[in-house]
Design a protein around this motif. Structure first.
Motif, short mmCIF file in Angstrom:
data_model
loop_
_atom_site.label_atom_id
_atom_site.label_comp_id
_atom_site.label_asym_id
_atom_site.label_seq_id
_atom_site.Cartn_x
_atom_site.Cartn_y
_atom_site.Cartn_z
N SER A 60 1.36 7.66 -6.10
CA SER A 60 0.21 8.58 -6.17
C SER A 60 0.54 9.93 -5.54
O SER A 60 0.15 10.98 -6.08
CB SER A 60 -1.01 7.96 -5.49
OG SER A 60 -0.77 7.72 -4.11
N SER A 77 -4.59 4.12 -1.03
CA SER A 77 -3.29 4.73 -1.37
C SER A 77 -3.35 5.48 -2.69
O SER A 77 -2.70 6.51 -2.85
CB SER A 77 -2.21 3.64 -1.43
OG SER A 77 -2.06 3.02 -0.17
N LEU A 78 -4.14 4.96 -3.63
CA LEU A 78 -4.27 5.61 -4.92
C LEU A 78 -5.02 6.93 -4.84
O LEU A 78 -4.62 7.93 -5.44
CB LEU A 78 -5.00 4.68 -5.91
CG LEU A 78 -4.17 3.63 -6.64
CD1 LEU A 78 -5.10 2.70 -7.42
CD2 LEU A 78 -3.17 4.28 -7.58
N VAL A 124 2.26 1.91 -3.51
CA VAL A 124 1.25 2.55 -4.36
C VAL A 124 1.12 4.03 -3.98
O VAL A 124 1.06 4.91 -4.84
CB VAL A 124 -0.11 1.85 -4.23
CG1 VAL A 124 -1.19 2.60 -5.00
CG2 VAL A 124 -0.02 0.41 -4.73
N THR A 175 0.83 -1.21 0.00
CA THR A 175 0.00 0.00 0.00
C THR A 175 0.86 1.26 0.00
O THR A 175 0.52 2.25 -0.65
CB THR A 175 -0.95 0.02 1.21
OG1 THR A 175 -0.20 -0.12 2.42
CG2 THR A 175 -1.95 -1.14 1.13
#
Length: 404
Positions: free
Chosen positions: A261, A309-310, A257, A254
């Motif tokens: 981001s 996370s994105l 990612v 996570t």
């Protein structure tokens, strides 16, 4: 014009990065460490509340020290006391669960001192033009430490017997906190200005037309989610897998990612995108929770973690930047920046405590997976409330008129 950060901003980011790294190493596994001694969701909830009460009170009381005296000493003290907390956990061992309130109060006090000073200095070394960039870097560093810290901790813990692994990572964190204190001495001593007004945070709520009357409920809604999600997700990963290594893996994936981001957000996310960006981010943060309505497993938790996370930068960057932009909206606000930082934290604290009390109430009645899932779903909708209250402050037209 190219947006950049000055040397003091970079140094502050470094201090923050070390502080967050130490927390990532030990903090990720702290609640698991307590859970293994006593498997009680309510106990973890009360530990969180004790921290939040102390954190909010420290913000309010220490505001006088930060505004009228040396704010850098408050930052150093917060870092040192956080190290002291882990030293006491090492000393208490499995008996730490019997000292939830004093330990929680100590940790909350330490975090309050650090984050109060950090937020004030952060406001002073950034401006409305580079604040999103700075926040993007904060998120980026948080993701990097989130990749390295828990993965290393999980690997160490899973390969050593009993609590030896926990003792090692708590000790490593102590050393990192010490390095962070030393690095903070290279930050410039910042001038104390004005007299601290104890009741200013509360006066703001009574003033008709004050934009903080919209910001405060938005921050409260942010806290509703944070209070429970900050500890429950990691705990659920451990309960679902019973492996610290899996928790480290979860955090690694996570955070990796999130690294991408937040890097993209820091590079491309401009103030003009905040209104629509935060709304889109809030909706997507709710949608990624829904798979857990069918089953709470490592897979569905991982879907939530990757999705969060994105999309988190779309939500959190406007929340943070808009709040701090309010502090610089006028000369009067700049003069009262310490009181406004306190108001911001008290609003978050109230939300975190309210959300955690909801959690404690639910688990006191039912500890079934479905009950926990519904807590996550209901509190996970809070970002939509944040956007609803903050939407006017995020509107580019409002910011242009407010700056005149």
């Amino acid at each position: 014009m190219k947006i950049s950060l000055n040397k003091q901003s970079i140094l502050l980011l470094s201090v923050n990065g070390l502080f967050v790294l130490a927390g990532a190493l030990s903090g990720t596994f702290l609640n698991v460490y307590l859970w293994k001694s006593r498997q009680d969701y309510s106990m973890i909830g009360w530990f969180t509340i004790s921290q939040q009460l102390a954190l909010g009170l420290t913000f309010w009381v220490a505001g006088k020290w930060v505004k009228e005296h040396n704010k850098m000493n408050a930052l150093r003290m917060g870092t040192a006391v956080t190290g002291l907390f882990y030293l006491l956990v090492l000393w208490a061992g499995k008996e730490a669960v019997n000292y939830i309130w004093p330990l929680g109060i100590l940790l909350g006090t330490a975090l309050g001192l650090f984050w109060l000073a950090f937020n004030v200095v952060y406001f002073e070394v950034t401006d409305a033009g580079n604040r999103d960039l700075f926040n993007g870097w904060v998120g980026l560093l948080g993701s990097v430490t989130g990749i390295a810290g828990p993965l290393l901790s999980g690997w160490i813990i899973s390969r050593l017997e009993d609590d030896q692994g926990y003792r090692i990572i708590f000790t490593i964190s102590l050393v990192i906190y010490g390095v962070s204190v030393l690095l903070s001495f290279f930050l410039k001593k910042r001038k104390a200005q004005g007299t601290y007004e104890w009741l200013e945070p509360f006066r703001r709520l009574g003033r008709q037309g004050d934009p903080w009357r919209a910001a405060v409920p938005g921050l409260f809604a942010q806290g509703l989610r944070e209070g429970v999600f900050s500890f429950l997700i990691y705990l659920l990963v451990y309960v679902a897998t019973t492996q610290e290594s899996k928790l480290g893996q979860f955090s690694f994936i996570t955070s990796a990612v999130g690294l991408g981001s937040f890097w993209l957000a820091g590079k491309w996310f401009k103030p003009g995108y905040r209104y629509k960006g935060m709304l889109i981010g809030s909706v997507l943060l709710v949608l990624v929770i829904l798979p857990m309505l069918w089953q709470v497993s490592y897979s569905t938790l991982l879907i939530w973690g990757i999705g969060t996370s994105l999309f988190m930068p779309l939500y959190i960057l406007p929340m943070v930047s808009a709040g701090f932009d309010l502090m610089g909206a006028s000369a009067s606000n700049v003069e009262k920046r310490v009181e406004l930082v306190v108001l911001r934290e008290l609003s978050l604290m109230a939300g975190r405590i309210a959300g955690t009390l909801v959690f404690i109430g639910v688990v006191s009645y039912s500890r079934t997976p479905s009950a926990l899932t519904w807590v996550l779903v209901v509190l996970g909708c809070a970002p939509l409330l944040s956007w609803f209250y903050m939407r006017q402050l995020l509107n580019p037209r409002y910011r242009r008129e407010g700056s005149k």
